[in-house]
Each structure stands twice: as structure tokens, then as C-alpha cells.
Design a protein around this motif. Sequence first.
Motif, PDB file in Angstrom:
ATOM      1  N   LYS A   1      -0.836   4.846   0.169  1.00 11.63           N
ATOM      2  CA  LYS A   1      -1.576   4.556   1.945  1.00 11.63           C
ATOM      3  C   LYS A   1      -0.493   4.323   3.040  1.00 11.63           C
ATOM      4  O   LYS A   1      -1.082   4.557   4.224  1.00 11.63           O
TER       5      LYS A   1
ATOM      6  N   CYS B   1       2.150   6.482   3.299  1.00 11.87           N
ATOM      7  CA  CYS B   1       1.740   7.627   4.852  1.00 11.87           C
ATOM      8  C   CYS B   1       1.398   7.042   5.691  1.00 11.87           C
ATOM      9  O   CYS B   1       0.910   8.019   7.475  1.00 11.87           O
TER      10      CYS B   1
ATOM     11  N   TYR C   1       1.593  14.341   2.492  1.00  8.55           N
ATOM     12  CA  TYR C   1       0.183  13.709   1.299  1.00  8.55           C
ATOM     13  C   TYR C   1      -0.643  14.404   0.557  1.00  8.55           C
ATOM     14  O   TYR C   1      -0.943  15.474   1.461  1.00  8.55           O
ATOM     15  N   MET C   2      -0.930  14.489  -0.517  1.00  7.00           N
ATOM     16  CA  MET C   2      -2.081  15.123  -1.060  1.00  7.00           C
ATOM     17  C   MET C   2      -2.902  13.581  -1.653  1.00  7.00           C
ATOM     18  O   MET C   2      -2.470  12.385  -2.139  1.00  7.00           O
ATOM     19  N   SER C   3      -3.958  13.909  -1.079  1.00  5.38           N
ATOM     20  CA  SER C   3      -4.743  12.314  -1.598  1.00  5.38           C
ATOM     21  C   SER C   3      -5.000  12.984  -2.846  1.00  5.38           C
ATOM     22  O   SER C   3      -6.363  14.028  -3.439  1.00  5.38           O
TER      23      SER C   3
ATOM     24  N   SER D   1      -0.836  20.725   1.746  1.00  3.75           N
ATOM     25  CA  SER D   1       0.163  19.607   2.391  1.00  3.75           C
ATOM     26  C   SER D   1       2.018  19.617   1.847  1.00  3.75           C
ATOM     27  O   SER D   1       2.423  18.440   2.599  1.00  3.75           O
TER      28      SER D   1
ATOM     29  N   ASP E   1      -8.218  10.461   5.941  1.00  5.75           N
ATOM     30  CA  ASP E   1      -7.341  10.141   5.565  1.00  5.75           C
ATOM     31  C   ASP E   1      -5.693  11.560   5.771  1.00  5.75           C
ATOM     32  O   ASP E   1      -5.132  11.355   6.010  1.00  5.75           O
ATOM     33  N   GLN E   2      -6.240  12.629   5.539  1.00 14.35           N
ATOM     34  CA  GLN E   2      -5.622  13.515   5.269  1.00 14.35           C
ATOM     35  C   GLN E   2      -5.154  14.277   6.492  1.00 14.35           C
ATOM     36  O   GLN E   2      -4.083  14.745   6.479  1.00 14.35           O
TER      37      GLN E   2
ATOM     38  N   MET F   1      -5.096  11.522   9.138  1.00 12.66           N
ATOM     39  CA  MET F   1      -3.853  10.685   9.973  1.00 12.66           C
ATOM     40  C   MET F   1      -2.454  10.503   9.223  1.00 12.66           C
ATOM     41  O   MET F   1      -1.628   9.941   9.858  1.00 12.66           O
ATOM     42  N   VAL F   2      -1.972  11.733   8.512  1.00 17.17           N
ATOM     43  CA  VAL F   2      -0.582  11.980   8.056  1.00 17.17           C
ATOM     44  C   VAL F   2      -0.105  12.465   8.920  1.00 17.17           C
ATOM     45  O   VAL F   2       1.402  12.733   8.232  1.00 17.17           O
TER      46      VAL F   2
END
Lengths: 315, 374
Positions: free
Chosen positions: A54, A57, A87-89, A155, B212-213, B215-216
Amino acid sequence: MGGPVMAESILEVENLTKRFGDFTAVKDLSFEVRPEEIFGFLGPNGAGKSTTIKMLCGVLMPTSGKAQALGHDLFTDAEKVRQRIGYMSQKFSLLDDLTVGENLAYFGQLYGLEGEKLKDAIAQRERELQIKPLEQLLVAKLSTGEKQRVSLAASTMHRPRMLFLDEPTSGVDPLRRRLFWEAMDDLVLDGMSILVTTHNLGEADQCDRLAFIMAGQLMAYGRPRALKEDMGRRVVEVRSERFRELQREAALHPDVISAELMGRGVRLSLPAQANPEAVLAHLRGQGLAFEPKSPELPSLEDLFIKLVQDSRKEA
Amino acid sequence: MWNRIRALVWKEFLQLRRDKLTLVMILFIPLFQITIYGFLNNDVKHLHTIVLDESRSQESRDFVQAMSATQYFDVQGEVSSEAQIRDLIDKGKAEVAIWFPPDYARELRGGGTAQALVIVDASNATVAGTAMSVAFGVGQTRSTQIMFDRMGYGQATKPKTPIDLRIRPWYNPNLRTPNFIIPGLVAIIVSMTCVMFAAASIVKEKERGTLDQVMVTPVRPLELFLGKVIPIIGMAYAQMTVLLVLARVAFNVPIAGSILLLYASAFLFIVAMLGVGVRISTVAQSQAQASQMSFMMFLPMVFLSDYIFPIHGMPWPFQVISELIPVTHFIRIMRAIVMRGVGLEVIWIHAAKLLLFIAFIWTIAVKGMKRAAA
């Protein structure tokens, strides 16, 4: 792999630290990711893997430390880098109430894609990840494996140079897992660098390089083979009808670090400098019959367990 | 920048289109409320009235006639005993009873003082108050007339009534409830939308991790923020428009003043209430919490905003709270423009107070957002 850009690094992390109140989630972490490699990020739950990702990113600000990606400072120059990282969370943060096609269009637009470019990117992603048939479906209706592929597509809509994947394969079956890794290999062939966190040590073996972290600290770092060699151990597996007796006898031998049951056999861990033949001869002398396999390097699982045990002893 | 905001807004509308329940609520809550409040009548005409006439005379019938003529009393019929009066009022079948004793006409004819009794069911204070004052007025008028007759004035020489009191209810000459309620209703519904929607939709994204997705991506915080609030502002204006059109068409409540000014001042109010919603979203951990917190805001809004209950009659601490909440000021603006047709010269003070509130709420909302991001 290879090529003239080998020496340059895509991502450089230096003394990265994150504290939440009194709790230090990540402590003095330093490592680098090289061009076109799959970099594995390993550690037990709560080790600080997701927190690190995190920060890298730009979702979370670090307490201290530096990180550079693609020649820009990640924390002061974040906006310039964002267009080039993906980014893939863990949770596949797709929008459940939108269709697959709408999700791809949404994230594509957030990365500045429009009109024909957007259409082309969506079509390409759908082809590569075999998700074209899902286009009209709501994400909420997809299986975990499908969500995972759609997430990867979303992503990478903007073809980032550096991709962060946070436990992308948790909860999917081995076949889907393998397909996902094939998709990752394709991305690397395409010039991408990937940092991936995982619990699966089989996956870790497929990484070009690894970092083990525990309690927010770097414990081991390097190529999988080098890490195994650095453990300074050899492993011998022996099969025997009388495996329980064999395990008991082996554990008493001074050169045996550990003897674990494995099916109808025993797995012996020895120091690299010890002579396996001498140990086996000793066991035969006890009247135990068995067929040994040839000695080999310890697995990443051995390393993982050793690191966890070492850190417990210290604590 | 605008392309990204467009994408964010487009996504909100897609989500809203799929979320049938919410969509229905946005459209139907205003319709539902305006229907209820619009037809709601605190007008106390046509009270059920019974008569116990023991005098059985022209005089008693004249008095009943005069009472009916006011339209406040609808004579349902005659009864023959006091017990019957009690029974009918107990059962709620009558609200008013008029009782003439046997000597009513005799006393009048003989120049004495005749008594008549008006019984009112005072369990509803508003109804009783109106009924009593109307009945008293009728009695006074009749007395004056009879007094002139006794003093021997003929029709031509009758003296003039010394005071001719005329009453003019301005801005709402027919004292209709919708004219009064609807401006307040618009304010209440718009604030519900702004507070609940802003809070719920931000918290929902926090809960699911979808923020979150985003914000990147290269999306900047300001763009993300605008992408979130623009659809809500749109919805608030849509609701307001639906309500005002409905008020005009179905309830005949015209807008006396400038529509432009109305919409412009609504913007201040919407921004103020969005601030409340955003502030809630930074504190609430779950959607359930967010909706509870939003709900807490509504009690003072409804009761202390002059919406239904006049604030001047309340104890001073409530009057202070009333001054502090934005709904009060927006309701005043709405009533000023919709009913009195006045302009900036009157509403500027309320607009200024809304601005003060905006400065306050957004300061703490932004602080909350920064803390959440750290």
C-alpha cells in the motif's frame, strides 16, 4: 529475461518504515525489483506485506524511508508514477454492481484511456485473459477465479511497467492458479515487472527473486535457489515400512537437525557439511531397511519454517 | 481532469441504476411525503356538532343557524338528554354540543339574560381553541344585535359598530397547509439526500476497499471528491424540482419569487449538508453506523427548524440550536422566496449564515478526511 538493462532497477526501497501508534508494521525494509522479473514477497499473516504494498502504491504514507520507482520518488512525486504502476488488491476491489465490461471501461478511463484506445485496450485484455464471454455479466455473479482474472485485466488496462499483486491467487484452485501464473509470465514477457505477495511456497519457487519478511522486517532476500543453499542444509527423504521407528532413531543422531514424517517415509534435514551416507549407514546399522532418495536442497517451506522458528526463539 | 471526473460520475449513475431500491427511495420518498403533508389539514372546519334544544323556539333555532353559517360547526342532529351528549362526545362521534335550557327564549323575550352552553371536546387543544373562539364570536354578535333591537332602533337608524376589525392573512390568504409545509418539506428531503447519500456511499466504498483501487490510479483526491458529490448534488436538485413541480401542479402552491435565486440559494444549502454527510463518513466505520448517525441529525432538523412547530414559542436553548442548524435558514429562505416573493434584500442574512456553517463543517470534514488518509 536478460538484455542490456539488467543492472538498472525498476523499484528501489530504502529503509521503509511504517508505524501505527506504538505498533511498527514495517521496519527498515530495503530491497529492489529489477526489470522484467517476478519478485515474490513472502511472510506469515500480519508480517506487513500488504502495508508495504500500500505504501509503494501511494495509498498509505510511510513513517520514514524512501522508495523510487521508474526514476521517480514514490512519495514526493507520486502523481508521475501512478500512470506507470498497477495495483491489484487482496480483495479484488472491482465494483460488484457493474458488469465486467463497465469495470474495465471505468478503470481504463481513470487511467486516461478514451475512445478507440479504450476499446482496443478492453478488447486486448479480454482476449489475453479469456474473459470476453464474461463482458456483460455483473462482477458480483463471477467465481473467485473469474474475479481474479478480471481484476488483473482492470489493473493492467494502462500497461503499467511495474505491477503490484497482493495475494492474487488466494482462494482459487490449482488449475486457476497455474493459469494466473501463465498470465503473469505473459505480462513479464511484455516488459512488465511484478511484485507479488503469496502464502503459496510452490508459487514462491517460480519467482525470480524473493523477500521473506516477518514482523515487518526483512529476514531473507535473493533467488530461491540461493536462499535454499544459504540455509546450509541438505535434505534426504527415505522410505521405509517401519517409518515410525526410523523417525525416532534418526532424531537421536547428532547430525540430524530434524526428522519429519512424510507419508510412509521420513524427511531428514542435515547440515550441508555433514555426510549423508554416514547418517544412513548408522541407521542401517540399527537394523532398519529403507530406500533413500538422493540428497537435495531444502525447500522454501523448510526455509519458511526455520525463519518462523528462529524468530520465536528470539522472542 | 474532467475526463476522469466524468468516468467517476458515470460509474455512480451506473451503480444507482442497478440499485433499484435506492432509486425508488430517491423518487418516491418525496412523492410520498408531499402527498401526506400536502393533504394534511390542520384546518378545524366542519366539527361534528349536536344540539340539545330544551327551549324549542325560533330564537334557539336562529342561534344554531348562525353557528352553522360559520362552517366551523356541522350540526349532525338533535339529542334529548344530557346523558346523550356525554355518550356521543365520549364515543368521539361529536366534538361540540350546544345546549339551550327551557327558559332560553322566555328570558330573551322578557329582556333578561338567556344562557346557552357550548361544550367542546378539548382533548385536541387546537380544535377546541378554534371552536371556542368561533362560538364566542357568534354569541357576541347575536348579543349585540339583540341589544340594538331592545334599545328600539329600527333597521334604518341602527347605530354603527364602533370598531370594524378586518383580518387579512397575507401570503397565504386561504390559510392552506401545503403552502406552509412544502417549502419546509423541500429543505428536509434535500438534506436527507445529501447527508445520507454522501455518508453511505463513501462508507460503502471504504467497507469494500474499492477506494484503494481508485487511489492508486492517477485520479487526484479533488477529482475523486467531485466525482462523489456531483451526482449527489444532481440528485438533490432533481428531488427539489420534482417537489416544486408537484407542489405547483397538484397542490397549487406557486413560487412567488425568483426561481433562479431559489436554486442558487439551494446550492449553499446542499453544500452545507454534504459537509455533514462527508463528516459522518470520516467517523462511521460501517454503513449501519453511517445511517444511524445521519438519522440522529433529523430529529433536531424536523423539530427545531420552524418546519412544523414555531420556534419562537420554545425555550431559549432550543432557539439557539435552531439558529445553528442550516435547515432553519434554508426553510426561511424557501418561505421568503416561495411564499412572500421577496429577494436577496431579505434572504442575504440567511445565506450568510449558511456560508458560515459551510466554512465550519467543511473545515472539520476536511480534517477528518486527512486523518482518515494518514
